[in-house]
Enzyme design. Structure first.
Site, PDB file in Angstrom:
ATOM      1  N   LYS A   1       8.717 -17.035 -10.561  1.00 46.97           N
ATOM      2  CA  LYS A   1       8.104 -15.943 -11.294  1.00 46.97           C
ATOM      3  C   LYS A   1       7.098 -16.454 -12.117  1.00 46.97           C
ATOM      4  O   LYS A   1       7.239 -17.159 -12.967  1.00 46.97           O
ATOM      5  CB  LYS A   1       8.950 -14.914 -12.128  1.00 46.97           C
ATOM      6  CG  LYS A   1       8.659 -13.936 -12.804  1.00 46.97           C
ATOM      7  CD  LYS A   1       9.332 -13.056 -13.597  1.00 46.97           C
ATOM      8  CE  LYS A   1       8.611 -11.769 -14.198  1.00 46.97           C
ATOM      9  NZ  LYS A   1       9.465 -11.142 -15.084  1.00 46.97           N
TER      10      LYS A   1
ATOM     11  N   ASP B   1      -4.796  -6.423   5.021  1.00 48.97           N
ATOM     12  CA  ASP B   1      -5.984  -7.054   5.309  1.00 48.97           C
ATOM     13  C   ASP B   1      -5.967  -8.632   4.826  1.00 48.97           C
ATOM     14  O   ASP B   1      -6.513  -9.634   5.191  1.00 48.97           O
ATOM     15  CB  ASP B   1      -7.073  -6.418   5.166  1.00 48.97           C
ATOM     16  CG  ASP B   1      -7.320  -5.157   5.759  1.00 48.97           C
ATOM     17  OD1 ASP B   1      -6.866  -5.117   7.232  1.00 48.97           O
ATOM     18  OD2 ASP B   1      -7.795  -4.175   5.321  1.00 48.97           O
TER      19      ASP B   1
ATOM     20  N   LYS C   1     -12.336  -3.700  18.789  1.00 47.38           N
ATOM     21  CA  LYS C   1     -11.059  -4.084  18.982  1.00 47.38           C
ATOM     22  C   LYS C   1     -10.716  -3.888  20.343  1.00 47.38           C
ATOM     23  O   LYS C   1      -9.519  -4.052  20.684  1.00 47.38           O
ATOM     24  CB  LYS C   1      -9.956  -3.477  17.981  1.00 47.38           C
ATOM     25  CG  LYS C   1     -10.538  -3.793  16.656  1.00 47.38           C
ATOM     26  CD  LYS C   1      -9.655  -3.717  15.513  1.00 47.38           C
ATOM     27  CE  LYS C   1     -10.081  -4.453  14.133  1.00 47.38           C
ATOM     28  NZ  LYS C   1      -9.080  -4.222  13.108  1.00 47.38           N
TER      29      LYS C   1
ATOM     30  N   ASN D   1       0.790  -1.352  -0.021  1.00 51.26           N
ATOM     31  CA  ASN D   1       0.036  -0.030  -0.059  1.00 51.26           C
ATOM     32  C   ASN D   1       0.945   1.124   0.004  1.00 51.26           C
ATOM     33  O   ASN D   1       2.149   1.222   0.026  1.00 51.26           O
ATOM     34  CB  ASN D   1      -1.000  -0.211   1.215  1.00 51.26           C
ATOM     35  CG  ASN D   1      -0.259  -0.063   2.656  1.00 51.26           C
ATOM     36  OD1 ASN D   1       0.640   0.610   2.754  1.00 51.26           O
ATOM     37  ND2 ASN D   1      -0.415  -1.418   3.273  1.00 51.26           N
TER      38      ASN D   1
ATOM     39  N   PHE E   1      -5.273   3.233  14.732  1.00 50.42           N
ATOM     40  CA  PHE E   1      -5.526   4.274  13.698  1.00 50.42           C
ATOM     41  C   PHE E   1      -6.497   3.847  12.726  1.00 50.42           C
ATOM     42  O   PHE E   1      -6.425   2.653  12.526  1.00 50.42           O
ATOM     43  CB  PHE E   1      -3.898   4.337  12.803  1.00 50.42           C
ATOM     44  CG  PHE E   1      -3.077   5.880  13.579  1.00 50.42           C
ATOM     45  CD1 PHE E   1      -3.038   6.661  12.885  1.00 50.42           C
ATOM     46  CD2 PHE E   1      -2.680   5.338  14.867  1.00 50.42           C
ATOM     47  CE1 PHE E   1      -2.172   7.883  13.688  1.00 50.42           C
ATOM     48  CE2 PHE E   1      -1.839   6.580  15.680  1.00 50.42           C
ATOM     49  CZ  PHE E   1      -1.534   7.774  14.664  1.00 50.42           C
TER      50      PHE E   1
ATOM     51  N   LYS F   1     -14.261   0.530  15.290  1.00 56.00           N
ATOM     52  CA  LYS F   1     -13.160  -0.179  15.561  1.00 56.00           C
ATOM     53  C   LYS F   1     -12.814   0.170  16.980  1.00 56.00           C
ATOM     54  O   LYS F   1     -12.094  -0.970  17.688  1.00 56.00           O
ATOM     55  CB  LYS F   1     -12.118   0.486  14.340  1.00 56.00           C
ATOM     56  CG  LYS F   1     -10.770  -0.219  14.618  1.00 56.00           C
ATOM     57  CD  LYS F   1     -10.006   0.202  13.323  1.00 56.00           C
ATOM     58  CE  LYS F   1      -8.777  -0.472  13.059  1.00 56.00           C
ATOM     59  NZ  LYS F   1      -7.812   0.309  12.021  1.00 56.00           N
TER      60      LYS F   1
END
Length: 405
Positions: A290, A280, A342, A211, A324, A338
């Site tokens: 490859k 995730d 959590k 990301n 976060f 969240k």
């Protein structure tokens, strides 16, 4: 804040040595104990006698001049220091330190000390911008050294640009901030784990999923927490950032790596701040060779990674856990959900679609939500400033909840 603090001043050879004399005088006036180590080149600009008179201590110039038979001078003075400042720091001394060279009293002392080392460069603007100098500065950043950035202005060589050693008054203020923060913060002595950066989930030996996270927010939090006197462990995915000073760095690659690194340190931690953008999902099958392109579409089956925050929330005893939430819509709803699901104590949310709040920027716009319903929205500010505000909220949480006492 400087009374009885032991400050070791390393002086290398440049015209800015006169500023080092002023710095010595001001430190002594502020109550600090100052000892000075000079290079041979520095002695060409200002006599050691000047620093002896200003510091009221002997000045060290020669590695082989051992006046006290009971100690080794460069080891003794290295152990004595609470903080080491190299001012002025020439391109030469920066290069030596980056290469681990120890060929005089100053460089041997610098390799021997366990105290924080701050470097105040002073040189011609073109020398400062030279790739070799910048490369050495980058190396020292990674080794944990802190730099007092030179200012711009008229230089002794006649050029105007960046290269002036920072003024003694500003250096004094930085030193005061350093010691006062460590002395007063509720986070002093706490074991804080910070996660930062992206993870990479391997597809084959060439490709991976990742990301846009750069780790800047997490690194800023680690640096600010260290300034407050905490013992900081930074568990970081792949980034190109310089390591903060006096912070334990634990490099990881995948979500599984980060899960193991965080969980193995959780029992001994007081606070966990989880800024990392952990994948995730990961490929269900990792190919040994490859993947060759073929006609048509490619389908890669994914499976869930372990939820680190949820696992921490389930296992916590008296730890404080800060999460976060980087969202693009319904930011408050997702953050509040969240926070509860959590079992977090606090969550920091931002809308990464907003200008100045996305991945890779030097700024952020965050809102902090607490379990008790308290929340605080912060305006656009630098990530370093945002980190200071977030840690202020964490410190307040420690004081209000009575945890970690």
């Amino acid at each position: 804040m400087l009374k009885n603090r032991n400050i070791l001043l390393g002086v290398s050879g440049g015209i800015a040595v006169y500023k080092a004399a002023a710095l010595t005088s001001k430190l002594v006036q502020a109550g600090a104990n100052v000892k000075v180590v000079m290079t041979n080149s520095a002695c060409q600009f200002v006599s050691p006698l000047t620093f002896q008179a200003l510091s009221r201590h002997e000045v060290y110039t020669d590695t082989f001049e051992e006046r006290d038979p009971h100690v080794i001078a460069h080891i003794d003075v290295a152990d004595w220091a609470d903080l080491v400042i190299i001012a002025p720091a020439t391109a030469n001394i920066i290069g030596k330190l980056a290469s681990g060279i120890a060929d005089d009293m100053l460089t041997t002392t610098l390799l021997a000390t366990c105290a924080p080392v701050w470097i105040a460069p002073a040189m011609n603007v073109h020398m400062y911008d030279h790739p070799a100098v910048q490369r050495n500065i980058g190396t020292l950043y990674k080794d944990g050294y802190r730099f007092i950035e030179p200012s711009e202005g008229y230089l002794a060589c006649g050029y105007v640009g960046k290269g002036r050693m920072e003024e003694p008054e500003q250096i004094i203020q930085l030193i005061k901030d350093h010691f006062s923060a460590k002395q007063d913060s509720p986070l002093k002595g706490k074991n804080i784990v910070v996660t930062a950066g992206p993870t990479r989930e391997q597809i084959d030996p060439v490709r991976f999923f990742s990301n846009h996270s750069t780790g800047k927010m997490g690194y800023a939090l680690a640096e600010e927490a260290q300034k407050l006197g905490a013992h900081v462990t930074l568990i970081t995915g792949p980034t190109s950032l310089h390591a903060p000073t006096d912070v334990e760095i634990v490099p990881v690659t995948s979500a599984a790596d980060m899960f193991d690194a965080v969980l193995s340190r959780f029992a001994e931690s007081d606070i966990v701040i989880k800024t990392a953008a952990v994948a995730d999902y990961k490929p269900k099958h990792v190919h040994d060779h490859k993947l060759k392109k073929k006609d048509g579409a490619l389908v890669i089956e994914l499976e869930r990674t372990k939820d680190i925050l949820k696992e921490l929330g389930a296992r916590k005893t008296n730890q404080i856990i800060v999460g976060f939430a980087a969202e693009t819509q319904h930011v408050e709803d997702y953050a509040q959900e969240k926070l509860v699901v959590k079992n977090l104590d606090m969550i920091v949310a931002n809308n990464i679609a907003e200008n100045g709040a996305g991945f890779g920027t030097d700024t952020n716009i965050v809102t902090v939500y607490h379990r008790d319903g308290k929340q605080h929205a912060y305006p656009l500010m630098s990530k370093q400033a945002a980190a200071a505000e977030i840690l202020r909220e964490v410190a307040g949480l420690v004081e209000r909840s009575g945890k970690l006492t």
